[in-house]
Structures are given as C-alpha cells and as structure tokens.
Design a protein around this motif. Structure first.
Motif, PDB file in Angstrom:
ATOM      1  N   THR A  37       0.597  -1.215  -0.209  1.00  0.00           N
ATOM      2  CA  THR A  37       0.029   0.164  -0.089  1.00  0.00           C
ATOM      3  C   THR A  37       0.860   1.262  -0.114  1.00  0.00           C
ATOM      4  N   ALA A 102      -5.716   1.879  -9.382  1.00  0.00           N
ATOM      5  CA  ALA A 102      -6.435   0.857  -9.510  1.00  0.00           C
ATOM      6  C   ALA A 102      -5.809  -0.205  -8.586  1.00  0.00           C
ATOM      7  N   ASN A 103      -4.558  -0.283  -8.377  1.00  0.00           N
ATOM      8  CA  ASN A 103      -3.830  -1.351  -7.678  1.00  0.00           C
ATOM      9  C   ASN A 103      -4.054  -0.965  -6.185  1.00  0.00           C
ATOM     10  N   LEU A 104      -4.444   0.020  -5.759  1.00  0.00           N
ATOM     11  CA  LEU A 104      -4.559   0.298  -4.394  1.00  0.00           C
ATOM     12  C   LEU A 104      -6.289  -0.525  -4.012  1.00  0.00           C
ATOM     13  N   PHE A 105      -6.780  -0.786  -4.855  1.00  0.00           N
ATOM     14  CA  PHE A 105      -8.226  -1.626  -4.590  1.00  0.00           C
ATOM     15  C   PHE A 105      -7.791  -2.960  -4.261  1.00  0.00           C
ATOM     16  N   LYS A 107      -6.066  -6.079  -2.220  1.00  0.00           N
ATOM     17  CA  LYS A 107      -5.529  -6.285  -0.689  1.00  0.00           C
ATOM     18  C   LYS A 107      -3.936  -6.759  -1.155  1.00  0.00           C
TER      19      LYS A 107
END
Length: 151
Positions: A37, A102-105, A107
C-alpha cells in the motif's frame, strides 16, 4: 508522424514488453511486494508530480523559441522529437498513476489472476516510463553538448 513515433519509441515499447513477459512468467503479485500500500501511494504521488512537470515542460518549451537550448535542439533536428517524447512520457506517467490507483483496490495479500496482471502492467509501464525519461535526458545532454561546442 505515427510511423516515426513508433520507431522513435521502440526502446520504451521493448522495455515494456520484455518486463511484462518477465513479470507475468515470474508470477508477480501484490503479496510479493513488502509495504504494498505504501509503495502504491508513493508511486501514485510520484507519477502525479512527474505528469505535471512533464506537461509543464511540454507547454513551456515552445515558448522558449529564442533560447540557445531551443536553437541547439532545432539545429540538431530534435526539437520535435523532444516534444514527442515529452508527450509520450506524460501519457505513460498518467497511465502509471491510473494503474497505481487501481492497484490500491487490491489487498496486499492478493494472489489472484487479475491482481497479478494489474501489478505486472503497473511495473512494466513504470519501466517503460523510466526508459522514456532517460531518452529525454539523452536528447537534452546532446543539445547541451552541441551548445558547448559552439562557444
């Protein structure tokens, strides 16, 4: 113009494709990234700033028509190439921002196929953008070298 753009950006396209294939084969997933993250938010911040700076350069360089650097670029025939590279790099870094968002969505422990593909696309685009920046720097150093030989 489009054919010239394709051949001019062959190194960046090659870097993108090679790194994409390597990352897809290596099964690069969010779980493989420590502090996933933090890295995604850092990349998002970095690419947003890079996009803004590249776009500012793209906007300001044509205004500097009387500068020695711009004259050197024109004499070398690289002024249009530089503008094209700046535009391509701006688009690439904007796409990296979108991939980071988008990758922050996902886990940090995700190992699914979609997360795997998105992470590979994100990093491959970053590699491509980095190679594009190095090519822009190469053009700028070439122009400065030409300036120093004139004096």
């Amino acid at each position: 113009m489009y054919k010239g753009r394709l051949t001019r950006n062959l190194i960046s396209i090659g870097c993108f494709l090679v790194s994409l294939v390597v990352l897809l084969i290596a099964n690069f997933v969010p779980k493989a990234i420590a502090n996933y993250t933090d890295i995604m938010t850092g990349t998002l911040s970095f690419t947003a700033i890079a996009t803004a700076l590249l776009f500012a350069c793209f906007s300001l360089i044509p205004a500097l028509t009387n500068s020695k650097l711009m004259n050197a670029l024109q004499d070398l025939g690289t002024d249009v190439k530089l503008m094209d590279r700046l535009l391509v790099a701006t688009v690439i870094f904007f796409i990296i921002s979108l991939f980071s968002l988008a990758n922050l969505f996902f886990k940090a422990t995700d190992t699914g196929l979609f997360a795997h593909t998105m992470c590979a696309l994100w990093l491959s685009t970053f590699v491509s953008g980095t190679s594009e920046i190095f090519q822009i720097l190469d053009l700028m150093f070439l122009a400065v070298k030409d300036l120093s030989t004139r004096d």
